[in-house]
Write an enzyme that holds these catalytic residues in place. Structure first.
Site, PDB file in Angstrom:
ATOM      1  N   HIS A   5       0.931   5.179   0.996  1.00  0.00           N
ATOM      2  CA  HIS A   5       0.325   6.221   1.835  1.00  0.00           C
ATOM      3  C   HIS A   5       0.469   7.556   1.121  1.00  0.00           C
ATOM      4  O   HIS A   5       1.579   7.953   0.761  1.00  0.00           O
ATOM      5  CB  HIS A   5       1.068   6.352   3.172  1.00  0.00           C
ATOM      6  CG  HIS A   5       1.015   5.168   4.053  1.00  0.00           C
ATOM      7  ND1 HIS A   5       0.178   5.098   5.151  1.00  0.00           N
ATOM      8  CD2 HIS A   5       1.696   3.994   4.015  1.00  0.00           C
ATOM      9  CE1 HIS A   5       0.365   3.941   5.757  1.00  0.00           C
ATOM     10  NE2 HIS A   5       1.278   3.250   5.085  1.00  0.00           N
ATOM     11  N   HIS A  46       0.825  -1.200   0.000  1.00  0.00           N
ATOM     12  CA  HIS A  46       0.000   0.000   0.000  1.00  0.00           C
ATOM     13  C   HIS A  46       0.859   1.249   0.000  1.00  0.00           C
ATOM     14  O   HIS A  46       1.925   1.283   0.582  1.00  0.00           O
ATOM     15  CB  HIS A  46      -0.984   0.015   1.169  1.00  0.00           C
ATOM     16  CG  HIS A  46      -0.374  -0.187   2.521  1.00  0.00           C
ATOM     17  ND1 HIS A  46       0.112  -1.410   2.953  1.00  0.00           N
ATOM     18  CD2 HIS A  46      -0.187   0.668   3.546  1.00  0.00           C
ATOM     19  CE1 HIS A  46       0.575  -1.278   4.186  1.00  0.00           C
ATOM     20  NE2 HIS A  46       0.419  -0.033   4.562  1.00  0.00           N
TER      21      HIS A  46
END
Length: 114
Positions: A102, A100
């Site tokens: 950010h 992921h």
């Protein structure tokens, strides 16, 4: 790869404040926000860490970054600036083992980050 909270968000088994979605990438607000804007962009296909990327994933990673930058522009963050971070494994700060990115913005970022 083990089932993660992000897999459950993709399958809509748990709620999330989704701000972006296409065929390959989903973006949602981080529930533990570290900045006024803190959105996670993840590939829908599970990839545990940066270490698990292969050459064939280059386009997917590009789509992840482009989704984040488009969102940053749409939210008015581009001129002042923002940060994109991908953590890798425990010492890198990764806590969910589904790759992921950010996106953090809306305040002054400092260096080094931690």
């Amino acid at each position: 790869m083990e089932d993660t909270i992000f897999s459950k968000i993709i399958r809509r088994e748990i709620p999330a404040d989704i701000v972006h979605e296409d065929d390959e990438v989903i973006g949602f607000r981080d529930i533990n926000a570290q900045a006024p804007t803190h959105v996670l962009f993840i590939p829908k296909r599970p990839i545990a860490t940066l270490n698990d990327l292969e050459d064939a994933d280059a386009v997917l990673i590009g789509k992840l970054v482009l989704a984040a930058t488009r969102y940053a522009r749409a939210e008015g963050l581009a001129e002042d600036g923002y940060r994109c971070v991908i953590n890798c494994n425990g010492h890198g700060g990764q806590t969910v083992y589904h790759l992921h990115l950010h996106l953090l913005g809306g305040r002054q970022m400092h260096w080094p980050p931690g």
